[in-house]
Design an enzyme around this catalytic site. Structure first.
Site, PDB file in Angstrom:
ATOM      1  N   GLU A 140     -11.344  -0.597  -3.502  1.00 53.85           N
ATOM      2  CA  GLU A 140     -10.636   0.036  -2.393  1.00 53.85           C
ATOM      3  C   GLU A 140      -9.430   0.802  -2.926  1.00 53.85           C
ATOM      4  O   GLU A 140      -9.158   0.814  -4.126  1.00 53.85           O
ATOM      5  CB  GLU A 140     -10.200  -1.008  -1.358  1.00 53.85           C
ATOM      6  CG  GLU A 140      -9.177  -2.010  -1.882  1.00 53.85           C
ATOM      7  CD  GLU A 140      -8.790  -3.069  -0.859  1.00 53.85           C
ATOM      8  OE1 GLU A 140      -9.501  -3.226   0.145  1.00 53.85           O
ATOM      9  OE2 GLU A 140      -7.769  -3.755  -1.076  1.00 53.85           O
ATOM     10  N   ASP A 192       0.831  -1.216   0.000  1.00 51.08           N
ATOM     11  CA  ASP A 192       0.000   0.000   0.000  1.00 51.08           C
ATOM     12  C   ASP A 192       0.868   1.270   0.000  1.00 51.08           C
ATOM     13  O   ASP A 192       0.677   2.172   0.821  1.00 51.08           O
ATOM     14  CB  ASP A 192      -0.936   0.023   1.219  1.00 51.08           C
ATOM     15  CG  ASP A 192      -1.664  -1.289   1.436  1.00 51.08           C
ATOM     16  OD1 ASP A 192      -2.021  -1.931   0.440  1.00 51.08           O
ATOM     17  OD2 ASP A 192      -1.856  -1.670   2.607  1.00 51.08           O
TER      18      ASP A 192
END
Length: 473
Positions: free
Chosen positions: A216, A40
């Site tokens: 997401e 991420d």
């Protein structure tokens, strides 16, 4: 230029009617991966000349920061822990997906966290830091970002369009049988949304619902009067991929009708380059500010034992993001580990790039897929100060000359192939800002285009030299 190209196409041997301008976005290269075991990833280039990098650590227990004056420098930069999970209660588990932003003179980190008594009670939180250097700043917890529901929510990102600051994030709608959708709202301050959030995207396509029904990790980039929002879909294994939303920057972004969603993913696993599950990206810019850079994580293998969230080997990678003629982003493929590839545009036909088509090398406009026009400039197969041009989407295949034609062929390990696929990199014959490639085993012969096909010839005229000059992008 379009008219000139059209006229040139009628000629037996296309001659330059005019010099192409030096590209606005010259080549930049990096060596991947940037950071092992960092998922991420978020890289922010600040006005102080530093890149700031944060990412999820596999222990899910802390927030870390690095800084360096170059993207590559982040690989070896000291890593500092700026915040550690609580020992009990909220913010006590699953510390995920931090992002760092500089807003109104202060630093902010957005992140997701669970609770010690319920690790899946994931919510979004904000830290505020004061001081010029966030690695040494004093951080204050600003609390949870409250939304329309008290439900699973994560991956907050913030951006400004036309002076208005927005927050986008992923959240579960309690009334719907899926995992997370993408939402958007205006912000009252860096830790508070205002107004009613709108849903921009729900996982409905087959590629968004493998393993889990997931949208997401929104990330925003603006270009040419448009707002583009990438997002991640499906389970966090090799099925993980990127989708894309787009809207006009002048439109009402809180009206979902103004957003268009791509029906196909824009960035997916690639077995040829051994990159699997690319996703949860962010965007930054190159050191010279002239190239957009895609930042993301993936794995170097497809098969995972057990829950993918327990596999620690997602790693941070970067590569140049290109733009199509229609102004939309072209993500290409997740390139192989090692040095990132480049593209080579013609000196005299600015919209045409070297590409391979059915293994023959040529120049062409609007290349699709993008990777057909990407080549890694690597140490020459013969060494001796030479370089070789390796295909981005066919690793192990190189541009080589054969009967004075240029082809893309697999390295067969012979001395002849090595010699035919090795070139001396020279300053551009028509413009020293460009590049020309001279054969290592046929002195004086250069790669040039003729009838849009790449040949190996001895340039003798201005046209020849122009045809043998390229710009790296």
């Amino acid at each position: 230029m379009a008219v000139l190209v059209g006229l040139a196409a009628c000629l037996v041997g296309p001659a330059p009617a005019a010099q192409a301008a030096v590209p606005d976005s010259p080549a930049v290269t990096y060596t991947n991966p940037i950071a092992e075991k960092r998922a991420d990833p978020h890289i922010f280039k600040h006005t102080d000349g530093y890149y700031y990098f944060t990412a999820t650590v596999p222990e899910y227990d802390r927030i870390v920061l690095r800084r360096a004056t170059t993207i590559q420098g982040l690989s070896t930069a000291q890593e500092v822990t700026i915040w550690t999970k609580h020992t009990s209660g909220v913010m006590g588990a699953h510390i995920w997906a931090p992002e760092i932003h500089f807003i109104d003179g202060k630093w902010y980190v957005y992140f997701a966290a669970g609770a010690t008594n319920d690790v899946w009670a994931i919510r979004m939180y904000v830290l505020e830091g004061s001081g010029a250097n966030p690695l040494t700043a004093t951080w204050t917890e600003k609390g949870q970002i409250k939304t329309q529901w008290e439900s699973f929510s994560l991956d907050a990102t913030t951006f400004v369009v036309n002076g208005v600051r927005y927050l986008s994030w992923a959240q579960r709608d309690p009334s719907v049988n899926n995992n997370t959708d993408i939402y958007l709202a205006k912000m009252a301050n860096p830790w508070t949304i205002t107004g009613t959030p709108v849903m921009l995207s729900r996982p409905t396509y087959s590629w968004e619902t493998v393993g889990y029904k997931v949208n997401e990790g929104p990330a925003v980039i603006q270009h040419g009067g448009k707002v583009f929002m990438s997002y991640s879909a499906s389970a966090t294994d090799s099925n993980y991929c990127l989708g894309l939303l787009s809207a006009s920057a002048s439109a009402d972004l809180l009206n979902t009708a103004n957003w268009t969603k791509s029906s196909t993913p824009v960035f997916t696993s690639n077995a040829s380059t051994s990159q699997y599950g690319p996703g949860h990206n962010s965007f930054t810019v190159s050191e010279d500010g002239k190239s957009d850079i895609l930042v993301y994580h993936d794995r170097s293998y497809k098969d995972i034992s057990g829950d993918p969230l327990g596999d620690p080997n997602r790693r941070t990678r970067v590569q140049k993001l290109y733009w199509k003629a229609d102004g939309t982003p072209d993500f290409g493929i997740p390139v192989a580990d090692g040095v990132t590839p480049q593209r080579f545009s013609s000196y005299n036909f600015a919209d045409r790039f070297i590409r391979h088509w059915e293994y023959r090398a040529r120049i062409e406009a609007n290349v699709s897929p993008l990777a057909d026009s990407q080549f890694r400039v690597v140490t020459g197969l013969t060494g001796s100060g030479t370089v070789s041009l390796e295909s981005a989407n066919f690793p192990g295949y190189y541009l080589r000359h054969k009967n004075f034609e240029v082809w893309l062929e697999k390295n067969d390990g012979t001395a002849q192939f090595a010699a035919d696929a090795s070139f001396f990199k020279r300053a551009g014959l028509s413009d020293s800002a460009g590049v020309s490639y001279e054969s290592s085993n046929n002195a004086g012969r250069y790669i040039r285009h003729y009838n849009y096909l790449l040949q190996l010839q001895t340039p003798s005229t201005a046209t020849d030299r122009a045809d043998a000059t390229f710009y790296a992008q």
